[in-house]
Design a protein around this motif. Structure first.
Motif, mmCIF file in Angstrom:
data_model
loop_
_atom_site.group_PDB
_atom_site.id
_atom_site.type_symbol
_atom_site.label_atom_id
_atom_site.label_comp_id
_atom_site.label_asym_id
_atom_site.label_seq_id
_atom_site.Cartn_x
_atom_site.Cartn_y
_atom_site.Cartn_z
ATOM 1 N N SER A 36 -10.454 -6.844 8.301
ATOM 2 C CA SER A 36 -9.213 -7.193 9.008
ATOM 3 C C SER A 36 -8.002 -7.146 8.067
ATOM 4 C CB SER A 36 -9.342 -8.558 9.678
ATOM 5 O OG SER A 36 -9.740 -9.510 8.730
ATOM 6 N N SER A 37 -8.190 -7.528 6.795
ATOM 7 C CA SER A 37 -7.054 -7.511 5.852
ATOM 8 C C SER A 37 -6.672 -6.063 5.511
ATOM 9 C CB SER A 37 -7.400 -8.295 4.592
ATOM 10 O OG SER A 37 -8.516 -7.707 3.963
ATOM 11 N N GLU A 38 -7.709 -5.212 5.308
ATOM 12 C CA GLU A 38 -7.440 -3.789 5.006
ATOM 13 C C GLU A 38 -6.768 -3.112 6.195
ATOM 14 O OE1 GLU A 38 -11.190 -2.644 2.053
ATOM 15 O OE2 GLU A 38 -11.510 -2.748 4.215
ATOM 16 N N HIS A 39 -7.257 -3.466 7.374
ATOM 17 C CA HIS A 39 -6.695 -2.899 8.608
ATOM 18 C C HIS A 39 -5.214 -3.275 8.739
ATOM 19 C CE1 HIS A 39 -6.446 -1.762 12.834
ATOM 20 N NE2 HIS A 39 -5.843 -2.919 13.032
ATOM 21 N N MET A 78 0.844 -1.198 0.000
ATOM 22 C CA MET A 78 0.000 0.000 0.000
ATOM 23 C C MET A 78 0.882 1.252 0.000
ATOM 24 S SD MET A 78 -2.922 1.071 2.793
ATOM 25 C CE MET A 78 -4.309 0.132 2.205
ATOM 26 N N ASN A 79 0.552 2.209 -0.875
ATOM 27 C CA ASN A 79 1.303 3.476 -0.896
ATOM 28 C C ASN A 79 0.460 4.600 -0.254
ATOM 29 O OD1 ASN A 79 -0.569 4.325 -2.837
ATOM 30 N ND2 ASN A 79 0.731 3.552 -4.515
ATOM 31 N N CYS A 80 1.023 5.794 -0.177
ATOM 32 C CA CYS A 80 0.352 6.909 0.519
ATOM 33 C C CYS A 80 -0.979 7.272 -0.150
ATOM 34 C CB CYS A 80 1.260 8.137 0.536
ATOM 35 S SG CYS A 80 2.729 7.874 1.545
ATOM 36 N N ALA A 81 -0.990 7.259 -1.504
ATOM 37 C CA ALA A 81 -2.217 7.633 -2.230
ATOM 38 C C ALA A 81 -3.349 6.651 -1.926
ATOM 39 C CB ALA A 81 -1.930 7.657 -3.726
ATOM 40 N N GLN A 82 -2.998 5.399 -1.709
ATOM 41 C CA GLN A 82 -4.034 4.401 -1.375
ATOM 42 C C GLN A 82 -4.422 4.482 0.103
ATOM 43 O OE1 GLN A 82 -1.573 1.146 -2.702
ATOM 44 N NE2 GLN A 82 -2.945 0.692 -4.428
ATOM 45 N N ALA A 83 -3.451 4.856 0.919
ATOM 46 C CA ALA A 83 -3.689 4.862 2.369
ATOM 47 C C ALA A 83 -4.569 6.031 2.824
ATOM 48 C CB ALA A 83 -2.363 4.896 3.121
ATOM 49 N N ARG A 84 -4.377 7.203 2.238
ATOM 50 C CA ARG A 84 -5.067 8.421 2.717
ATOM 51 C C ARG A 84 -6.606 8.289 2.765
ATOM 52 N NH1 ARG A 84 -1.242 12.820 2.760
ATOM 53 N NH2 ARG A 84 0.533 11.786 3.728
ATOM 54 N N LEU A 123 -3.112 -1.296 6.183
ATOM 55 C CA LEU A 123 -2.960 0.113 6.552
ATOM 56 C C LEU A 123 -2.051 0.263 7.779
ATOM 57 C CD1 LEU A 123 -3.882 3.016 5.878
ATOM 58 C CD2 LEU A 123 -5.673 2.745 7.560
ATOM 59 N N ALA A 124 -2.206 -0.637 8.731
ATOM 60 C CA ALA A 124 -1.366 -0.579 9.940
ATOM 61 C C ALA A 124 0.102 -0.746 9.566
ATOM 62 C CB ALA A 124 -1.808 -1.654 10.926
ATOM 63 N N GLU A 125 0.364 -1.621 8.597
ATOM 64 C CA GLU A 125 1.739 -1.849 8.154
ATOM 65 C C GLU A 125 2.285 -0.582 7.489
ATOM 66 O OE1 GLU A 125 2.056 -5.249 5.595
ATOM 67 O OE2 GLU A 125 4.192 -4.869 5.255
ATOM 68 N N HIS A 126 1.416 0.061 6.684
ATOM 69 C CA HIS A 126 1.855 1.286 6.000
ATOM 70 C C HIS A 126 2.107 2.404 7.023
ATOM 71 C CE1 HIS A 126 2.210 4.397 2.955
ATOM 72 N NE2 HIS A 126 1.367 5.130 3.680
ATOM 73 N N LEU A 127 1.201 2.543 7.972
ATOM 74 C CA LEU A 127 1.359 3.608 8.982
ATOM 75 C C LEU A 127 2.617 3.373 9.826
ATOM 76 C CD1 LEU A 127 -2.310 4.158 10.252
ATOM 77 C CD2 LEU A 127 -0.981 5.622 8.743
ATOM 78 N N GLY A 128 2.943 2.127 10.016
ATOM 79 C CA GLY A 128 4.161 1.797 10.786
ATOM 80 C C GLY A 128 5.426 2.241 10.071
ATOM 81 N N GLY A 129 5.354 2.316 8.725
ATOM 82 C CA GLY A 129 6.566 2.650 7.968
ATOM 83 C C GLY A 129 6.555 4.046 7.377
ATOM 84 N N CYS A 130 5.417 4.752 7.414
ATOM 85 C CA CYS A 130 5.310 6.071 6.768
ATOM 86 C C CYS A 130 4.993 7.137 7.820
ATOM 87 C CB CYS A 130 4.231 6.041 5.683
ATOM 88 S SG CYS A 130 3.978 7.644 4.906
ATOM 89 N N ALA A 131 5.976 7.943 8.123
ATOM 90 C CA ALA A 131 5.812 8.950 9.179
ATOM 91 C C ALA A 131 4.777 10.000 8.784
ATOM 92 C CB ALA A 131 7.151 9.612 9.478
ATOM 93 N N GLU A 132 4.757 10.359 7.490
ATOM 94 C CA GLU A 132 3.851 11.421 7.037
ATOM 95 C C GLU A 132 2.382 11.000 7.188
ATOM 96 O OE1 GLU A 132 3.174 14.139 3.085
ATOM 97 O OE2 GLU A 132 5.034 12.991 3.239
#
Lengths: 196, 148
Positions: B20-23, B1-7, B26-35
């Protein structure tokens, strides 16, 4: 009349006995059979959520309490609501919304527009000092449907599906409208200044 | 998942409406993307403010009045209470005890057990018939005067 302490003790006892495992629908059945402990549990789950929702419609606290009481009793009395077939939260907030809409229309019909106008302007022009004031102002600036959606989500703590059932629209529509309402609220909040 | 998909998912994540899969994604992305993590924290702080600001409870007097009204309206009447008592499930030891009552009555009736005798029923019951007096002469004097 039961004191605060007695009510808290009853609730603690109920939680201990029931372990908070019973669903709202099971508790509704039990209340209708005369189980007061089940009522205490059900009341504890909804008092804050329902009252805060009713209060946003009815500014006068005493009147809001009357409406809150009427709504709770109406839902428990109404035998057309079958707890086995429908969600309690949806039914409760549908009844509350209809009741509040009726109350709102009634008070709008009987109050003078000229009396309300200066108050609305005053809210708009009032400088925001605290974070709570800014949130109130941002909410007041939103269109009514968006404000209702945010209240049903954030105050009544309903799910998208429950909100869809209360408002009688598709779940997907609720999702997109709630996104728009959240963005609009944030924009209003940003206009009011940076968070303190 | 990239930022454009996460927002766009941040709001649904805040509302607890992701699968649960989407969560997990997203949790994995938030863990790696400070912005995105900062964006999420700001969103959460602002939107949760609505619940905090408007949260309100009714007075305890109203709560008590409502409870009394519910008690008045939904407390079962006398016949319903009796019916509810009869409908209550009977525990196993109750069934066992009830089954023992006719057995006890039968045992007493057939003389297997005499509750009035206590532990030793044979003592109170005569073991043999009293000895019978034979050849008794009622005209004979009671005392023999020659003996006195």
């Amino acid at each position: 009349m039961a004191s605060d302490r007695t009510i808290r003790a009853r609730r603690a006892y109920t939680r201990r006995v029931s372990g908070r495992s019973a669903s709202d629908e099971t508790l509704t059945h039990a209340v209708r059979e005369g189980d007061l402990a089940a009522f205490d549990e059900l009341y504890a789950r909804y008092e804050r959520r329902l009252f805060a929702y009713v209060r946003r419609w009815i500014p006068e606290r005493a009147r809001a309490e009357d409406v809150f009481q009427e709504v709770f009793l109406t839902v428990l009395r109404d035998r057309t609501f079958d707890p086995d077939r429908g969600r309690f939260a949806t039914w409760l907030f549908t009844v509350a919304r209809n009741r509040c809409l009726g109350e709102h229309r009634h008070s709008a019909k009987h109050s003078h527009i000229a009396e309300q106008l200066p108050r609305a302007v005053a809210v708009e022009m009032e400088p925001a000092f605290s974070e709570a004031d800014r949130v109130r102002q941002a909410m007041a600036a939103l269109p009514e449907p968006q404000r209702q959606l945010l209240l049903l989500k954030q105050v009544a703590e309903l799910t998208y599906r429950e909100i869809a059932a209360v408002l009688g629209v598709a779940e997907g529509t609720i999702k997109s409208r709630l996104h728009a309402a959240t963005q609009a609220f944030r924009a209003q909040l940003a206009e009011g200044g940076e968070p303190g | 998942m990239n930022c454009a998909q996460a927002r766009p998912s941040l709001i649904d994540h805040l509302h607890g409406e992701l699968s649960s899969s989407e969560h997990a994604e997203l949790a994995e992305h938030l863990g790696g993307c400070a912005e995105c993590a900062v964006q999420y924290c700001r969103l959460e702080a602002e939107v949760r403010g609505i619940g905090r600001v408007f949260s309100e409870r009714p007075s305890s007097a109203m709560a008590g009045a409502l409870r009394e009204a519910v008690e008045r309206e939904f407390s079962p009447r006398f016949p319903a209470r009796i019916l509810a008592l009869l409908r209550r499930p009977v525990p196993a030891y109750g069934v066992l005890f009830a089954a023992m009552v006719p057995l006890l009555v039968w045992a007493v009736a057939t003389g297997l057990f005499d509750p009035s005798s206590g532990a030793e029923p044979s003592r109170s019951r005569p073991t043999a018939a009293p000895a019978r007096i034979r050849n008794y002469d009622a005209s004979a004097p009671m005392f023999d005067p020659s003996l006195s």
